[in-house]
Design an enzyme around this catalytic site. Structure first.
Site: not given
Ligand SMILES: *Cc1c(COP(=O)(O)O)cnc(C)c1O
Length: 849
Positions: A383, A574-575, A580, A682, A686
């Site tokens: 990952h 995101k985190r 990032k 991911t 979305k």
């Molecule tokens: C999809 C999702 C992530 C992943 O987000 P990235 O932008 O790919 O880092 C992290 N936290 C939650 C709650 C998510 O739904």
């Protein structure tokens, strides 16, 4: 579990009475509004012991949840019975994290009950939306990795693949994030406080897990060399099962999470000797194992308790999978033909040594046969390439905690290195690099190497990531076994992330192309036929506006900030992590602000910058970045020169539930990681599925998203991964950018001057330093390209009709990123599993069959 024979074969001396004709609209399986309404009322009364005179909103939620659960159980029991009869291969997904999100609405949706339940609740004088909000989110994951596991479970059930998800039932999931004076404060996540109606405890399936002690060699009665592990302590693992419903079918798979407890409530010897408190303390040590999720994303926490968690859930799960196998098959010889076990990162990779131990020590297998089964059972998903995420455990810790596993790992390593030596004679450097043991002052077990050696498949999660994995981190393994490596680009479930999160868009799509897209996302392509239909474009953009307005209301309520829903919603959720690059986004905001301060009359596109995300509690710089975002927000939002043209918002406590509000409300999706650092992402998927345009680097799945939606519908900037590596190897100096770019210099000087932290001017000095010294993630190198790209975004947004067109193209072309596609690929290339159709005969109670 009871089989049909056991329940039907009863010693009845008298002639059995004829079976009672059971009504289809049974109270607990019926699907009409009237039945749901009655079941809801009965559950409130009989399960919660209340009626409307003193029921709380949470009670109403629970009563509805039990109503849904009854319908789920009917499917679940049928699914389990069918799987036991069919003997087909099943998938077992081992993951330390499952970030499932709230269950109520998703289950209603997948069961096709959402509308009828809404009506039943309305007729009961309540609003289903109020009830939905009562559910605590099961936050048993950190971010993308845990959410991927949850999307995979949804797709596995929807594709009718026999599958079980195995993990840990953390008593405390990811912490609740509060923002106090602009800074993150962590609060424990007491998600089980009011109970969890979705799970069923299975104490009869409890297993024992050993820790510590020593090993002894002995000869068995046939004179074979055997090893016995005399453990120092034992912990019990009790499974809690949650049904996972497929969309629009009768499948309900299982998520089985393990909870730890002491093996004996009282150690009587200790009790007798008078140390009562000591014996109870022992119990607490055992329960600690499943107490709390480690809150690190993409970073390994080298704590003993973390290794204990990993071994605990792996051992419980493997014992359980073996028990399931033995219920159907006479022995374990064909285990790998009936079980495909996927390792979600290295967190469960101790499974390789544990399965070997179970086969050899407990099921009398010889090494070679055990190894054949093990290798053909496991698949490993990598990952991340970030060095701080690579798991290595001190050999000394292994010796203390898992002495038998260390012996097995040494033997795996001895045989493995012989194989390497045979292929590459006299290449000691290679042996040292590939060994499962890292030599040095302190020796370590390399878990990624264990996973690679013990698996028949090694996959990355996006094309670029798989490439880099093969060329860099796992290069030696790729050279040795190229046939083991493959790519499986991540995906997300369109059920939760479009149908549930964006009901208005879903309805519009359904009106134009029907409902097939929900399970065949490629069919969204048909929307391309409407890009030049002005009526469709108007409705499409009206829906985006309504979603933005709803988010604006949320922001007004929780942040007390008024934002303009006509402004461009520029979102990064995101985190919080340096790679990032939330900080790069902040640099652009400050650049815009400087521009306004220089000339308050300047023409600028109104924008709302929205951030959300948790920082690991021990990640100092990440937490300081949160503080910086909030400090910039405080200044920018109230400066009269800005005249509300830019607003900055940090939403507290990012979660799946908050994501469901945010992703559909974005105009612009920020996917701006340093190229080569984000394995897939991911969140990017979305956003785009919900019509946001992406501003992004050529990193992770961004590359494939851009390929799919078209370069003309994607805002690209920044260095490529190759350029990043080349620049680093030449000796990268961030000062060159500071000295040569006056806009960048003013932006950094603005932070350094203490303008955003007048009460403590040096507060953000560590951030400034991170940019000017080292700049590990090359924000300085990408700054100019990013600023220029953001200007292109602003220009593009001014032509609203064309923006909507680009947005429609994004939605229409995201079919590839359904996790259904990802799971089909895993099934075909790695697991070799096939769907099993579940029929749903009417429920016939015991005694009437
Ligand atoms: C999809 C999702 C992530 C992943 O987000 P990235 O932008 O790919 O880092 C992290 N936290 C939650 C709650 C998510 O739904």
């Amino acid at each position: 579990m009871q089989t049909e024979e056991q329940t039907e074969e009863v010693n009845t001396p008298i002639t059995p009475t004829p079976a009672i004709e059971i009504q289809v609209e049974d109270d607990r399986t019926g699907m009409t509004v009237d039945t749901l309404k009655r079941a809801f009322a009965d559950n409130l009364y009989y399960l919660l012991g209340k009626d409307e005179s003193w029921a709380t909103p949470h009670d109403y939620y629970t009563a509805l949840a039990y109503t849904v659960r009854d319908r789920l159980l009917h499917r679940w029991i049928n699914t389990v019975r069918t799987y036991m009869k069919t003997e087909t291969k099943a998938v077992f997904y081992l993951s330390a994290e499952f970030l499932m999100g709230r269950q109520l609405a998703n289950n209603l949706l997948n069961l096709g009950l959402y509308e009828r339940a809404t009506e039943a609740i309305k007729e009961s004088g309540l609003d289903i939306n109020d009830l939905r909000l009562m559910e605590a989110e099961p936050g048993l994951g950190n971010g993308g990795l845990g959410r991927l596991a949850a999307c995979f479970l949804d797709s596995l059930a929807t594709l009718e693949i026999p599958a079980v998800g195995y993990g840990i039932r953390y008593e405390f999931g990811i912490f609740d994030q509060w923002i106090k004076d602009g800074a993150q404060v962590e609060h424990p996540d007491k998600w089980l406080r009011f109970g969890n109606p979705w799970e069923i405890r299975r104490p009869e399936l409890t297993v024992e897990v050993k820790f510590g002690g020593h090993t002894e060699a002995y000869s068995d009665d046939k004179g074979n060399y055997r090893v016995r592990w005399i453990a120092e302590r034992k912990v019990l693992g009790t499974p809690y099962d949650t049904p996972v419903a497929g969309y629009n079918n009768n499948t309900a798979n299982t998520l089985r999470l393990w909870s730890a407890s002491a093996s004996e409530d009282f150690n009587f010897q200790v009790f007798d000797s008078g140390n009562y408190v000591g014996s109870v303390t022992d119990k607490i040590f055992s329960e600690n194992i499943s107490k709390v999720l480690y809150p690190n994303d993409n970073t390994s926490q080298g704590k003993q308790l973390r290794l204990e968690q990993q071994y605990f859930f792996v051992s419980c799960s493997l014992q359980d999978i073996i028990t399931i196998h033995r219920r159907i098959h006479p022995n374990l010889d064909n285990f790998h033909e009936k079980a495909a076990i996927q390792l979600n990162d290295t967190h469960p990779s101790i499974a390789v040594a544990e399965l070997m131990r179970l086969l050899i020590d407990e099921h009398d297998f010889e090494w070679d046969k055990a190894w054949h089964i093990t290798k053909n059972t496991f698949g490993y998903t990598n990952h991340t390439l970030l060095p701080e995420a690579l798991e290595r455990w001190p050999v000394s810790l292994f010796e203390r905690l898992l002495p038998r596993h260390l012996e097995i790992i040494y033997e795996i390593n001895r045989r493995f290195l012989n194989e390497v030596r045979a292929k590459y004679p006299r290449d000691d450097a290679r042996l040292r690099r590939m060994s499962l043991i890292e030599e040095g002052a302190e020796k370590y077990v390399r878990m990624a190497h264990l996973a690679c050696v013990g698996s028949h498949s090694i996959n990355g999660v996006a094309a670029l990531h798989t490439d880099l994995m093969q060329q860099k981190v796992l290069k030696d393994f790729y050279q040795l076994w190229p046939e083991k490596f493959n790519n499986k680009t991540n995906g997300v479930t369109p059920r939760r992330w479009v149908l549930l999160s964006n009901p208005k868009l879903s309805e519009l799509i359904a009106e134009k192309i029907g409902n097939n897209w929900v399970t065949h996302l490629e069919e969204l392509r048909q929307l391309e036929g409407f890009v030049d239909d002005p009526e469709f474009g108007d409705r499409f953009s009206a829906i985006k506006y309504q979603n933005k307005k709803e988010l604006a209301d949320y922001i007004s309520l929780y942040n007390n900030i008024e934002v303009n829903p006509h402004s461009l919603f520029d979102i990064q959720v995101k985190r919080i992590h340096e790679y990032k690059r939330q900080l790069l986004n902040v640099l652009y905001i400050i650049t815009l602000y400087n521009c306004i301060k220089r000339n308050p009359q300047v023409e600028i596109l109104p924008r709302t910058f929205i951030f959300a995300g948790k920082a690991a509690p021990g990640y100092y710089i990440a937490k300081l970045i949160i503080k910086l975002i909030n400090s910039v927000a405080k200044v920018v939002n109230k400066d009269p020169d800005v005249r509300d043209r830019i607003k900055v918002v940090f939403l507290a406590n990012f979660s799946v539930s908050l994501g469901q509000r945010v992703y559909p409300s974005a105009d612009l999706s920020e996917q701006i990681s340093t190229a080569g650092k984000e394995a897939s992402g991911t969140g990017n998927m979305k956003f785009a599925m919900n019509g946001a345009l992406t501003i992004g680097t050529l990193d992770g799945a961004n590359i494939e998203i851009r390929e799919e939606v078209g370069a003309e519908n994607f805002f690209l900037f920044g260095l490529t991964a190759e350029q990043v590596f080349a620049m680093k190897s030449k000796g990268y100096n961030p000062w060159n950018y500071y000295n040569s770019n006056s806009e960048l210099r003013e932006t950094i000087d603005r932070i350094a001057s203490g303008y955003f932290s007048p009460e403590n001017p040096k507060l953000f000095a560590p951030i400034v330093e991170s940019l000017l010294i080292g700049d590990e993630y090359m924000l300085m190198a990408d700054y100019q390209s990013y600023i220029e790209c953001q200007e292109k975004v602003s220009q593009a947004y001014r032509d609203r009709a064309n923006w909507t067109r680009m947005s429609i193209f994004n939605v229409a072309r995201m079919g590839k990123f359904s996790s259904d596609r990802t799971i089909r690929d895993y099934c075909q290339d790695i697991w070799h599993t096939k769907p099993v159709r579940i029929n749903l005969p009417a429920y016939k109670p015991l005694g009437t069959r």
